[in-house]
Design a protein around this motif. Structure first.
Motif, PDB file in Angstrom:
ATOM      1  N   ASP A   1     129.360  10.357 -30.482  1.00  0.00           N
ATOM      2  CA  ASP A   1     129.526  10.068 -29.197  1.00  0.00           C
ATOM      3  C   ASP A   1     130.777  10.184 -28.382  1.00  0.00           C
ATOM      4  OD1 ASP A   1     129.594   7.862 -26.748  1.00  0.00           O
ATOM      5  OD2 ASP A   1     127.633   7.313 -27.463  1.00  0.00           O
ATOM      6  N   THR A   2     130.639  10.874 -27.403  1.00  0.00           N
ATOM      7  CA  THR A   2     132.035  11.393 -26.949  1.00  0.00           C
ATOM      8  C   THR A   2     132.589  10.160 -26.277  1.00  0.00           C
ATOM      9  OG1 THR A   2     130.879  11.959 -24.598  1.00  0.00           O
ATOM     10  CG2 THR A   2     131.506  13.569 -26.339  1.00  0.00           C
ATOM     11  N   SER A   3     132.004   9.338 -25.659  1.00  0.00           N
ATOM     12  CA  SER A   3     132.415   8.210 -24.949  1.00  0.00           C
ATOM     13  C   SER A   3     133.114   7.145 -26.045  1.00  0.00           C
ATOM     14  CB  SER A   3     131.539   7.232 -23.904  1.00  0.00           C
ATOM     15  OG  SER A   3     130.639   6.741 -24.811  1.00  0.00           O
ATOM     16  N   HIS A   4     132.485   6.799 -26.970  1.00  0.00           N
ATOM     17  CA  HIS A   4     132.709   5.979 -27.852  1.00  0.00           C
ATOM     18  C   HIS A   4     134.242   6.325 -28.617  1.00  0.00           C
ATOM     19  CE1 HIS A   4     128.471   4.485 -29.001  1.00  0.00           C
ATOM     20  NE2 HIS A   4     128.975   4.050 -27.937  1.00  0.00           N
TER      21      HIS A   4
ATOM     22  N   ILE B   1     137.085   6.029 -25.762  1.00  0.00           N
ATOM     23  CA  ILE B   1     137.255   4.766 -25.753  1.00  0.00           C
ATOM     24  C   ILE B   1     138.523   4.126 -26.904  1.00  0.00           C
ATOM     25  CG2 ILE B   1     136.607   2.209 -25.605  1.00  0.00           C
ATOM     26  CD1 ILE B   1     134.139   3.426 -24.234  1.00  0.00           C
TER      27      ILE B   1
ATOM     28  N   VAL C   1     128.609  11.752 -23.149  1.00  0.00           N
ATOM     29  CA  VAL C   1     128.648  10.413 -22.162  1.00  0.00           C
ATOM     30  C   VAL C   1     130.253  10.236 -21.563  1.00  0.00           C
ATOM     31  CG1 VAL C   1     128.237   7.988 -22.038  1.00  0.00           C
ATOM     32  CG2 VAL C   1     127.381   9.219 -23.854  1.00  0.00           C
ATOM     33  N   ASP C   2     130.283  10.018 -20.263  1.00  0.00           N
ATOM     34  CA  ASP C   2     131.533  10.062 -19.628  1.00  0.00           C
ATOM     35  C   ASP C   2     132.067   8.644 -19.891  1.00  0.00           C
ATOM     36  OD1 ASP C   2     134.069  10.887 -18.557  1.00  0.00           O
ATOM     37  OD2 ASP C   2     133.052  12.174 -17.162  1.00  0.00           O
ATOM     38  N   SER C   3     133.347   8.256 -19.427  1.00  0.00           N
ATOM     39  CA  SER C   3     134.127   7.088 -19.735  1.00  0.00           C
ATOM     40  C   SER C   3     135.327   6.930 -18.886  1.00  0.00           C
ATOM     41  CB  SER C   3     134.303   6.562 -21.342  1.00  0.00           C
ATOM     42  OG  SER C   3     134.861   5.446 -21.180  1.00  0.00           O
TER      43      SER C   3
ATOM     44  N   HIS D   1     133.182  -0.016 -22.682  1.00  0.00           N
ATOM     45  CA  HIS D   1     131.900   0.641 -23.008  1.00  0.00           C
ATOM     46  C   HIS D   1     131.104   0.674 -21.504  1.00  0.00           C
ATOM     47  CE1 HIS D   1     127.714   1.549 -24.772  1.00  0.00           C
ATOM     48  NE2 HIS D   1     128.463   2.355 -25.697  1.00  0.00           N
TER      49      HIS D   1
ATOM     50  N   SER E   1     129.647   4.015 -20.104  1.00  0.00           N
ATOM     51  CA  SER E   1     128.431   4.813 -20.553  1.00  0.00           C
ATOM     52  C   SER E   1     128.151   5.564 -18.805  1.00  0.00           C
ATOM     53  CB  SER E   1     127.155   4.077 -20.874  1.00  0.00           C
ATOM     54  OG  SER E   1     127.252   3.538 -21.988  1.00  0.00           O
TER      55      SER E   1
ATOM     56  N   GLY F   1     133.775   9.845 -15.074  1.00  0.00           N
ATOM     57  CA  GLY F   1     134.988   9.240 -15.775  1.00  0.00           C
ATOM     58  C   GLY F   1     136.032  10.164 -16.219  1.00  0.00           C
TER      59      GLY F   1
ATOM     60  N   ILE G   1     136.771  11.945 -19.127  1.00  0.00           N
ATOM     61  CA  ILE G   1     136.888  13.056 -20.165  1.00  0.00           C
ATOM     62  C   ILE G   1     136.822  14.433 -19.429  1.00  0.00           C
ATOM     63  CG2 ILE G   1     135.269  13.932 -21.681  1.00  0.00           C
ATOM     64  CD1 ILE G   1     134.309  11.357 -22.615  1.00  0.00           C
TER      65      ILE G   1
END
Length: 282
Positions: free
Chosen positions: A181-184, A187, A213-215, A220, A222, A228, A230
């Motif tokens: 998971d890219t966002s995890h 973060i 997923v962007d962030s 968190h 999502s 976001g 990224i």
């Protein structure tokens, strides 16, 4: 680099499935809840898998339920302190593995989630390292049972996070099939794009599925891709071309996957520009 595939996520609800299928996705990932593990719910989930397969979609992933009653489905939860949660994770994972083998699909299990809850559970062990080893021991069992039908996703928790090279080396030593998971990771790395890219590169050969997923890199959130922080062009170049992927985006309306489709459009446009640049250089 390959063009990104269209991967969409929804539940076993027929209206949600039909909303996603109108876009002819390459991948469908099922969101599940504890209700899917009653006899009736499990039958409905199996029928939904078969329905999606009947539409020509071969790449199907079932996401292990995120919550059980008031808890996240934390594999780190000690059995003696959380017997009901522990048993639910065991039985639901067994059920999903059985379904995955029967229908030749994939199961995704989280190595952890995030927040105070997991911190409290980790504190029940003598050390974070002991808690992490307990997670690996449990995932080792699941990996053996699931074989080529199970994968494990990174968290924003100390027990199964990507972004830390030493911890990644330890994860790789178990030879797990990984979901990324890219966002995890972003973060966990406090919004550091270089750290995200280093992790993608390090784990690439073991990743079989991505959550794109962007962030903003803090909590968190999502976000839809492009909303976001990224940097997606370098990310695209670092994805394992043999892996599947979906857009795991918070939706304004669960029966309309617009944000997932727009994320795909955004990423496809970046991919096209990168390919045009490569063609000019050659």
């Amino acid at each position: 680099m390959v063009m990104p595939m269209l991967g969409l996520k929804g539940s076993s609800d027929q209206q949600q499935i039909d909303d996603r299928l109108q876009y002819h996705p390459d991948v469908y990932e099922f969101y599940t809840s504890a209700a899917d593990f009653t006899p009736e719910g499990y039958q409905r989930l199996d029928e939904a898998v078969q329905y999606v397969q009947s539409k020509g979609i071969q790449r199907i992933v079932i996401h292990h339920p995120m919550v059980y009653h008031e808890w996240h489905s934390e594999v780190v939860a000690p059995e003696k302190n959380f017997p009901e949660l522990y048993r639910f994770i065991e039985t639901s994972t067994e059920q999903l593995i059985a379904l995955a083998k029967k229908r030749n699909i994939q199961v995704l299990v989280h190595g952890g989630y995030a927040g105070k809850e997991v911190q409290e559970m980790v504190s029940l062990y003598p050390s974070v390292e002991k808690a992490r080893q307990a997670v690996y021991k449990r995932l080792d069992r699941f990996a053996k049972a699931g074989g080529q039908h199970i994968m494990f996703e990174n968290s924003i928790a100390p027990v199964f996070a990507y972004g830390h090279p030493e911890q990644e080396d330890e994860i790789l030593s178990h030879n797990y099939r990984l979901a990324f998971d890219t966002s995890h990771c972003f973060i966990e790395m406090h919004g550091d794009n270089q750290a995200l890219q280093a992790s993608l590169k390090h784990l690439r050969d073991h990743v079989v599925h991505y959550h794109l997923v962007d962030s903003m890199g803090q909590t968190h959130d999502s976000l839809q891709l492009g909303k976001g922080k990224i940097d997606w062009a370098p990310v695209l170049k670092l994805l394992n071309p043999n892996a599947s992927s979906i857009y795991e985006i918070n939706l304004h309306d669960q029966w309309n996957c617009r944000e997932q489709v727009e994320s795909h459009r955004y990423l496809t446009n970046i991919a096209k520009k990168l390919m045009q640049g490569e063609q000019r250089e050659s």
